[in-house]
Design an enzyme around this catalytic site. Structure first.
Site, mmCIF file in Angstrom:
data_model
loop_
_atom_site.group_PDB
_atom_site.id
_atom_site.type_symbol
_atom_site.label_atom_id
_atom_site.label_comp_id
_atom_site.label_asym_id
_atom_site.label_seq_id
_atom_site.Cartn_x
_atom_site.Cartn_y
_atom_site.Cartn_z
ATOM 1 N N SER A 155 -9.593 1.989 3.111
ATOM 2 C CA SER A 155 -8.677 2.733 2.293
ATOM 3 C C SER A 155 -7.692 1.853 1.503
ATOM 4 O O SER A 155 -7.074 2.331 0.551
ATOM 5 C CB SER A 155 -7.887 3.732 3.130
ATOM 6 N N SER B 43 -9.942 -0.424 7.266
ATOM 7 C CA SER B 43 -9.248 -0.208 5.991
ATOM 8 C C SER B 43 -8.614 -1.421 5.350
ATOM 9 O O SER B 43 -8.221 -1.350 4.193
ATOM 10 C CB SER B 43 -8.186 0.878 6.162
ATOM 11 N N LYS C 184 0.855 -1.195 0.000
ATOM 12 C CA LYS C 184 0.000 0.000 0.000
ATOM 13 C C LYS C 184 0.886 1.237 0.000
ATOM 14 O O LYS C 184 1.921 1.272 0.697
ATOM 15 C CB LYS C 184 -0.876 -0.043 1.249
#
Lengths: 482, 101, 455
Positions: free
Chosen positions: A160, A184, A85
């Site tokens: 996210s 997330s 990420k």
């Protein structure tokens, strides 16, 4: 003559190899075996994924940066590819947190999570998309465009860690690293039909993870199999002297813990079914029956309504975020504060408000007190049960653009994930069936006691072995042939 | 609760405190959204917490230190320090002139 | 009738001389180093970087707190203090807000007899990190982050001072104390000790029946940029005068921060003092709290402090306050002195001092620099013994020189004979000069008297 024949045979073999999906949809552990048995080289594996990324990423927008430096790096050890990420600082590889503020930021140092992976011979395929600064539950607030859900490109992959989840779901990486503050990892894993593990807070180092909410952020993994989650956790977990909030708790051998035949007392509660989609509820009840059959005990428990977690989370998260984003002034790196997106600005202002004169006690301190209540609530419940089972999200993946309708969009989507996040518990989401008409994955989650990841991994493994997650993962990857 | 509702000026003040730029239009738009959020989070007042102590750290760790004089494994070279800086001069970061004294 | 009384409090910052910075392992000693060569992601405030506290810095803060008679809190923590400034990389400073390491202490100001003149209450002692340094260039401002993250101890006093002399005395004594503890260079010029007074003036109204009505001021002015003890007095005196002038006009001085101009000797307006709340303090989530057990606190030993040494020198060694004071200004000198005292014990007979206090004599020698303290202790002792040996006088030479001096100073002899007995001191001095010190003043005096009286 012999020589020419040999060359033709070799060329043919190579041609056939390239034609067949030798390991399409296969786990890290499977690929590792192949490499060890010399059936395939690390370079071939990486090239394979790079090819798939080139083919599909423009449609999905899972990756923001692709790392094509393999040829120039001396990796002749057994290496496994993984994507990360884009809020983890990777030395020499652009890291943006999906914000224009850090559009061209190249970290001069490595985060502990990626360092441990690199030391274990992983190769970082690239950096995946997220909601800017990890603020959000749909990846739509990314300054570089949303990530589409591989199951339906008109829908969000969640957030996210949307890019991380979509990458695994469409097999643009065999596994990815994500981060969770409150949902997330679990929510995008649920919406994208893959496994998302959020370890206990303090289990994995945050050093190098671009801070969102310091008392909540947890690095974790998104994978296709439970074994892969166990493998990754073993590598990245453990005390880090560069992060004072990591616990000196022993790191068990999660892989061997998976295989133990264990029986658990599993808690289920009505509070976590309020407002949940009917088909998700059905999947939930179906799993309960399977768990009973496997010999586990199902127990009804009572938990505080998750709605308070929304407020607690909102306050604590906004406060810590407004503080953590204060360092972005464009002087030492990045662009100045005029480059912040709308969502970031709103969160910063609310955080500033909550801490302002006269409001500290009313909001921040109050939220911390309710946090204590939530933790005590879980402590009591975990005296009676080992694991709590619940749906991961109230609904399946929403269409892109819907989030603007809700002022609390993220918090509402994450309502079932927030309590465990606020309490710092470990939790894992896995796919369990599909919403029939829309053909979208349903995600269920297990929440475990602090530092007992081996329990939730073990149970997930049992479920995987017994049901194959109702074939969800395999089905998803079929849409993305080589 | 008797809390005063957020005004446009309040929003602009918050933006200033947080070194953010907002124009009047944005201030009005965000005012509504901020106000909604603040109203929602007040649901915490439904819970009785007068005898509860606040949690600022979930995991009960204390006294985490490092030893003075430990080897520094994270020092940065000048190249690394400045590789992301837009303005520098004489190996220092540079900003617009600040008038203090 | 109104009188004015200054109300002054102090905020002092001390840079600790630890090896490492407060929250990372970068070197803390930045003096003379090339800019931005002692930095890392943590002290540069890079994304993702996290602070871990330096144990020694915490220990030394407790030590300072104990030396100032504070209560050491068993529970303490760090907090974030938010404001934007280019030298503050994270946009907040890690400091301590409502649970500092030490609180409620005291420190005494003494007069020239070292008697307690005034007790100043110490409100708190806490630990924080320093900021980077701004350097002004032609067309911009440059920032060097070598200093960013250096441990800083902040000492805040109650507004117990009433005049600038006391402030100066306090600072001088505090500096000696801190250097004794060995925790900081405490040098105002180098910036390892900084101070900011906050000054207000209150009216004391004495009514007709002589009762005092005290009005506490509801403003205070902070003065920054004072770089030496000398300027402290000047700045405070100027500011008091300025405030009284305003009050006399019936107005109230503005609450603000003012700078001090060394050249002009005046204070000038800078900016209005921010309310504490604008710093939006909240507990630092990246650093677990500090818990100090009684055992741990007790294990941090405060060494003998300057005023305790003075008391001991006077009562035990029976030396005068004047020498005791000077000897104890520098811990190294005090130790040197004490080592000599203990080592010389079995050699006292060699000193030929009969009933005199050898400790006082040694003190005199050091204070008057008659023997260099650069020598080793043994060398010092040898030189001392040598110095105190009764001097063998070349009698013939002495008589010769006395006659010479007497011959050249007839008027002085007449003065002496006329009754100005002190005139002989001059003659003794002259002879001593000629003898290059190699004579006993007593014997010289006897001889001079004899020769004068002979004639």
């Amino acid at each position: 003559m012999q020589k020419i024949r040999k060359t033709i045979v070799l060329r043919l073999e190579k041609f056939l190899r390239n034609k067949q999906p030798m390991f399409l949809g296969k786990s890290l552990i499977f690929i590792l075996e192949l490499i060890k048995k010399k059936k395939v080289s690390t370079k071939e594996v990486i090239d394979y994924f790079l090819k798939r990324i080139d083919k599909y990423n423009s449609k999905i927008n899972a990756y923001l940066t692709v790392n094509r430096t393999y040829n120039s790096c001396k990796l002749d050890k057994i290496g496994l590819p993984i994507a990360v990420k884009d809020n983890f600082c990777t030395k020499g590889i652009r890291t943006t947190a999906s914000s224009k503020v850090l559009e061209n930021f190249i970290p001069p140092y490595e985060s502990t999570v990626t360092k441990r992976l690199l030391d274990a011979s992983f190769f970082i395929l690239g950096k995946t998309n997220l909601d800017a600064w990890a603020h959000g539950s749909s990846t739509e607030t990314s300054d570089f465009g949303p990530t589409k859900n591989p199951w339906d490109l008109s829908r969000s992959s969640g957030g996210s860690s949307g890019g991380s989840a979509a990458a695994v779901s469409s097999y643009l990486a065999p596994a990815t690293i994500g981060s969770e503050t409150a949902g997330s990892i679990r929510q995008p894993a649920a919406w994208s039909g893959v496994i998302g593990l959020k370890p206990t807070y303090g289990r994995v180092s945050r050093y190098g993870l671009i801070a969102m909410a310091s008392s909540l952020d947890c690095p974790g993994s998104i994978t296709l199999t439970t074994e892969d989650a166990a493998l990754i956790l073993k590598i990245i977990a453990g005390k880090d002297k560069f992060d004072a909030t990591t616990a000196n708790w022993e790191v068990p051998d999660y892989l061997s813990e998976l295989k133990k035949r264990r029986k658990f007392v599993i808690g289920v509660t009505e509070e976590y079914l309020e407002g949940v989609d009917e088909e998700i509820k059905e999947a939930f009840y179906r799993l309960i029956e399977i768990l009973k059959k496997l010999g586990h005990q199902i127990k009804k428990i009572k938990l505080l309504s998750p709605k308070y977690s929304i407020s607690v989370y909102t306050i604590i998260q906004r406060t810590e975020v407004s503080s953590n984003l204060a360092r972005y002034d464009g002087i030492r790196y990045g662009n100045d504060r005029t480059f912040f997106g709308i969502e970031a600005k709103k969160r910063i202002m609310l955080g500033t408000y909550v801490l302002s004169y006269g409001y500290y006690d009313a909001y921040y301190k109050k939220a911390q007190k309710v946090r204590t209540l939530i933790i005590e609530d879980f402590k009591n419940v975990f005296k009676e049960v080992d694991i709590i089972l619940a749906p991961t999200t109230p609904v399946t993946a929403l269409k892109l653009g819907e989030f603007e309708k809700y002022p609390f969009f993220g918090e509402l989507m994450d309502v079932l994930a927030e309590p465990a996040a606020i309490a710092g518990l470990c939790a894992i989401s896995f796919p369990f069936g599909l919403k029939k008409k829309e053909n979208l994955p349903i995600g269920l989650q297990l929440m475990g006691r602090w530092f007992e990841e081996e329990n939730i991994l073990n149970l997930t493994y049992q479920i995987e072995k017994e049901t194959d997650f109702l074939g969800v993962i395999k089905k998803g990857i079929k849409n993305y042939p080589d | 609760m008797g809390r005063k509702k957020l005004s446009k000026e309040d929003v602009l003040h918050l933006a200033r405190l947080a070194a953010l730029t907002l124009n009047e239009e944005e201030a009005v738009k965000y005012k509504k959204q901020l106000e909604e959020t603040i109203s929602y989070i007040e649901n915490l007042n439904e819970l009785e917490t007068s005898n509860i102590s606040p949690t600022s750290h979930i995991i009960p760790i204390t006294n985490i230190f490092f030893d003075d004089g430990e080897k520094n494994k994270r020092g940065l070279s000048l190249t690394e320090v400045f590789q992301n800086a837009k303005n520098k001069e004489n190996n220092c970061f540079k900003v617009r002139k600040i008038f203090e004294e | 009738m109104s009188n004015y009384q200054p109300v002054i409090g102090l905020e002092i910052h001390l840079e600790l001389k630890t090896f490492s910075k407060m929250f990372c392992q970068c070197a803390a000693n930045y003096f003379g180093k090339e800019p931005n060569t002692q930095v890392c992601p943590v002290c540069l405030g890079f994304p993702g970087a996290l602070p871990v506290p330096n144990q020694k810095a915490i220990e030394w803060t407790i030590l300072i707190g104990k030396a100032l008679n504070c209560r050491i809190n068993s529970f303490s923590k760090f907090d974030r203090k938010h404001y934007f400034y280019p030298d503050l990389p994270k946009g907040y400073q890690i400091s301590q807000y409502d649970e500092p390491i030490a609180e409620n202490g005291k420190f005494e100001i003494r007069n020239s007899r070292f008697e307690i003149k005034k007790t100043i209450r110490i409100r708190r002692v806490h630990l924080e990190e320093d900021t980077g340094k701004l350097i002004h260039s032609k067309n911009g401002t440059l920032i060097d982050f070598n200093r960013s993250g250096v441990p800083l101890v902040e000492i805040v006093t109650e507004p117990d001072f009433e005049n600038s002399n006391d402030v100066k005395r306090f600072l001088e004594e505090l500096q000696v104390l801190i250097r004794y503890l060995g925790v900081s260079e405490a040098d105002m010029e180098k910036g390892t000790m900084r101070m900011e007074p906050n000054i207000s003036v209150r009216k004391i109204r004495i009514t007709n029946n002589n009762t005092q009505n005290n009005y506490w001021p509801n403003y205070k002015v902070e003065v920054k940029n004072i770089n030496s003890f000398r300027f402290v007095k000047q700045a405070i005196d100027y500011e008091i005068k300025r405030q009284i002038e305003i009050l006399n006009k019936g107005k109230i001085p503005i609450q603000e921060t003012r700078g001090f101009d060394e050249k002009k000797g005046i204070t000038y307006s800078q900016r209005t003092k921010e309310e504490a709340a604008n710093y939006r303090y909240f507990p630092e989530p990246d650093i677990p709290p500090l818990v100090f057990t009684n055992d741990y606190i007790n294990s941090i030993k405060v060494p003998e402090l300057p005023y305790q040494k003075i008391e001991r020198y006077i009562s035990q060694f029976k030396i005068r306050f004047e020498e005791a004071f000077i000897l104890t200004r520098d811990k190294k000198v005090a130790k040197y002195f004490e080592t000599i005292i203990s080592k010389i014990r079995n050699q006292i007979a060699k000193l030929h001092i009969k009933n005199q206090n050898y400790k006082q004599i040694i003190a005199n020698f050091i204070v008057n620099k008659k023997i260099s303290t650069q020598l080793s202790v043994d060398e010092f002792i040898d030189k001392l013994i040598d110095n105190l040996k009764p001097k063998e006088v070349d009698k013939e030479l002495l008589i010769e020189l006395i006659d010479k001096v007497l011959k050249n100073n007839q008027k002085t002899i007449e003065d002496y004979k006329k009754g100005k007995t002190n005139a002989i001191m001059f003659l003794i001095g002259q002879v001593m000069k000629e003898m290059k010190g190699k004579a006993e003043p007593k014997i010289v005096r006897e001889e001079i008297e004899r020769r004068i009286n002979k004639n």
